[in-house]
Scaffold this motif. Structure first.
Motif, short mmCIF file in Angstrom:
data_model
loop_
_atom_site.label_atom_id
_atom_site.label_comp_id
_atom_site.label_asym_id
_atom_site.label_seq_id
_atom_site.Cartn_x
_atom_site.Cartn_y
_atom_site.Cartn_z
N UNK A 214 -32.45 -45.64 12.59
CA UNK A 214 -33.60 -45.33 11.74
C UNK A 214 -34.08 -43.91 12.03
N UNK A 215 -34.40 -43.17 10.96
CA UNK A 215 -35.01 -41.86 11.08
C UNK A 215 -36.44 -41.93 10.57
N UNK A 216 -37.34 -41.22 11.25
CA UNK A 216 -38.73 -41.15 10.79
C UNK A 216 -39.43 -39.95 11.39
N UNK A 217 -40.48 -39.52 10.74
CA UNK A 217 -41.37 -38.50 11.31
C UNK A 217 -42.47 -39.23 12.06
N UNK A 218 -43.23 -38.54 12.91
CA UNK A 218 -44.26 -39.23 13.70
C UNK A 218 -45.23 -40.05 12.88
N UNK A 219 -45.60 -39.58 11.69
CA UNK A 219 -46.51 -40.36 10.85
C UNK A 219 -45.92 -41.72 10.52
N UNK A 220 -44.62 -41.75 10.24
CA UNK A 220 -43.94 -43.02 9.95
C UNK A 220 -44.00 -43.94 11.15
N UNK A 221 -43.67 -43.39 12.33
CA UNK A 221 -43.63 -44.24 13.53
C UNK A 221 -45.04 -44.69 13.92
N UNK A 222 -46.04 -43.86 13.64
CA UNK A 222 -47.42 -44.28 13.90
C UNK A 222 -47.78 -45.48 13.04
N UNK A 223 -47.34 -45.46 11.79
CA UNK A 223 -47.63 -46.58 10.88
C UNK A 223 -46.84 -47.83 11.28
N UNK A 224 -45.61 -47.63 11.72
CA UNK A 224 -44.82 -48.78 12.20
C UNK A 224 -45.48 -49.39 13.43
N UNK A 225 -45.96 -48.53 14.34
CA UNK A 225 -46.62 -49.03 15.55
C UNK A 225 -47.88 -49.82 15.22
N UNK A 226 -48.54 -49.46 14.11
CA UNK A 226 -49.76 -50.16 13.70
C UNK A 226 -49.46 -51.48 12.98
N UNK A 227 -48.18 -51.76 12.76
CA UNK A 227 -47.75 -53.01 12.11
C UNK A 227 -46.81 -53.74 13.07
N UNK A 228 -47.37 -54.50 14.02
CA UNK A 228 -46.54 -55.09 15.09
C UNK A 228 -45.36 -55.90 14.58
N UNK A 229 -45.52 -56.63 13.47
CA UNK A 229 -44.40 -57.42 12.98
C UNK A 229 -43.26 -56.53 12.51
N UNK A 230 -43.59 -55.41 11.86
CA UNK A 230 -42.55 -54.48 11.42
C UNK A 230 -41.87 -53.84 12.62
N UNK A 231 -42.65 -53.45 13.62
CA UNK A 231 -42.07 -52.84 14.81
C UNK A 231 -41.12 -53.80 15.52
N UNK A 232 -41.53 -55.05 15.63
CA UNK A 232 -40.66 -56.04 16.29
C UNK A 232 -39.39 -56.28 15.50
N UNK A 233 -39.46 -56.14 14.17
CA UNK A 233 -38.28 -56.35 13.35
C UNK A 233 -37.20 -55.31 13.61
N UNK A 234 -37.57 -54.19 14.23
CA UNK A 234 -36.60 -53.14 14.53
C UNK A 234 -35.93 -53.33 15.88
N UNK A 235 -36.25 -54.40 16.57
CA UNK A 235 -35.71 -54.61 17.91
C UNK A 235 -34.19 -54.74 17.91
N UNK A 236 -33.61 -55.17 16.78
CA UNK A 236 -32.16 -55.32 16.71
C UNK A 236 -31.42 -54.04 16.39
N UNK A 237 -32.14 -52.95 16.16
CA UNK A 237 -31.49 -51.67 15.87
C UNK A 237 -30.83 -51.11 17.12
N UNK A 238 -29.97 -50.12 16.91
CA UNK A 238 -29.34 -49.44 18.04
C UNK A 238 -30.16 -48.24 18.49
N UNK A 239 -30.75 -47.51 17.54
CA UNK A 239 -31.43 -46.27 17.89
C UNK A 239 -32.51 -45.96 16.86
#
Length: 460
Positions: A214-239
């Protein structure tokens, strides 16, 4: 070859490129792009209205197959900027969609057209793209990027990130910047992997993509961090990779705690592509962007003198490598100011390098190097401390003119708290007294550009 794996004989993937709900197989892309290449044979430069669509991908790949330079144009360009980009680049026509007010001829991109004719591979030093910098002063400057630079930059990232044909990349970044277009579209096509463009980089879209990278800018990752279910859904990613602006340390930590991933941070710019990155198999230190990529050299200077690599001393960052450009389009004076005769590029950023070679970007010399009371202070280190405070959502630190100090440190803070003295004391305690903000200005938002970078020129 720029795309050695993108051939008619390559194993077919029905969804090699997915943009929103639209998909192209490898055969679809090769056939349609080759038809585009035949249609524009002999042209020198074409403009592409770089909206996220499969037609944009076909247009860019088709032009590259034909050896025609592509000018990706931001779809939100105003009339003055649009006129400048088209005139400065020498674009002869629009390839695909075009704004109604433009007088350039339009060459359609027919996604269902097919051709299987072979085209000779253009010379590695041929210009692949002319990309325009956001420009802190004046109109944006064009940067010619050669095929050799694109290939070298992507291969160096593939080595650093272990990026292979088995990866599925997901992102929702604009297709008129290095991050979204060169890394985010040409990257997977070069390594042979799949691309999923989510149209918009929302937490829900990232969570649903099921990608390995996954690629993102800090604003994207800040929003992902504010959505715990979305952040947890990325646990299966490699990087998970962050770039285009500094990543706040609390966001790094929140993503780590929720997804189990330590974000990879990297550093680059339009003129150089990506030159420094943390590695998939190496240390990822919050606030630090890693080590020079394969073939890249870096150095720190202050007034022409070398600066120690001690992890604390701040200097102007210069880079040199096979992915670094050689000048601005039609701007010999600006080129001479930024490039040395032996290929070093003065980035305009100030940084520190530790004894092991790990880099931390302090920020732009023009806006992030603050000279206060005889001290040289990096705004980034103050921002890092302030962003760790639970009442601070976002922060930007600038130096404003001061009759006594030369520059006075001012912090612009977005957040619920309004305890100015507590934030000032935090910096004085964590860093040192002379680095404390002399003033905290609470604001509702920070001004940002399309890539999420804070526009500090609008502050102060």
């Amino acid at each position: 070859m720029l795309f050695p794996r993108l051939t008619p004989s390559a194993p077919e993937r029905p969804d090699l490129v997915v943009v929103g709900d639209d998909a192209l197989s490898g055969g679809d892309l090769v056939g349609a792009a080759t038809a585009v290449a035949e249609r524009i044979a002999g042209a020198r430069v074409v403009a592409v209205w770089a909206a996220p669509s499969v037609e944009t991908v076909i247009a860019v790949v088709g032009a590259l197959r034909a050896g025609v330079a592509v000018v990706p144009v931001p779809p939100d360009s105003g009339p003055r900027e649009l006129e400048h980009i088209l005139a400065d680049s020498g674009a002869q026509a629009w390839l695909g969609a075009a704004p109604s007010e433009s007088t350039l001829p339009v060459i359609p991109v027919r996604r269902y057209a097919r051709s299987w004719h072979s085209h000779p591979e253009p010379h590695p030093d041929a210009v692949a793209l002319i990309m325009y910098t956001s420009g802190t002063t004046g109109l944006p400057k064009g940067v010619p990027i050669t095929r050799r630079a694109v290939a070298a930059g992507l291969d160096a990232l593939s080595a650093a990130w272990g990026w292979t044909a088995d990866d599925v990349l997901a992102h929702g970044l604009p297709l008129f910047h290095v991050h979204g277009l060169i890394l985010g579209v040409l990257g997977p096509l070069r390594v042979g992997g799949r691309l999923i463009h989510t149209l918009r980089p929302t937490p829900a879209a990232y969570a649903a993509a099921g990608a390995s990278l996954y690629f993102g800018v800090p604003t994207v990752w800040n929003r992902v961090a504010a959505d715990p279910s979305a952040a947890r859904a990325l646990s299966g990613a490699r990087l998970l990779v962050s770039g285009s602006a500094p990543l706040p340390v609390p966001v790094f930590e929140q993503i780590r705690d929720l997804s189990g991933h330590q974000l990879v941070e990297r550093y680059g710019m339009t003129e150089t592509l990506i030159t420094v990155s943390t590695r998939a198999d190496g240390e990822r230190r919050p606030g630090w962007v890693g080590f020079p990529l394969d073939g890249v050299q870096t150095r720190l200077e202050e007034a022409g003198e070398p600066v120690a690599h001690d992890g604390e001393s701040v200097g102007d960052l210069h880079v040199r490598g096979p992915m670094v450009g050689s000048g601005y389009l039609n701007r010999p004076e600006a080129t001479a100011e930024s490039w040395s005769s032996d290929g070093w590029f003065a980035t305009g950023d100030v940084a520190v390098i530790d004894p092991a070679g790990m880099h931390r970007i302090v920020g732009r010399r023009a806006t992030d190097l603050i000279k206060s009371g005889g001290y040289r202070i990096g705004a980034g280190e103050i921002e890092t401390v302030l962003s760790a405070h639970p009442a601070v959502d976002e922060v930007a630190v600038v130096g404003v003119p001061d009759d006594d100090l030369g520059q006075r440190i001012v912090a612009y803070v977005v957040g619920d708290g309004r305890d100015e003295q507590a934030l000032i004391d935090l910096v004085a305690r964590e860093l040192s007294n002379h680095k404390r903000p002399r003033e905290i200005r609470f604001v509702d938002t920070l001004p940002r550009n399309a890539m999420g970078k804070v526009q500090k020129k609008l502050l102060g």
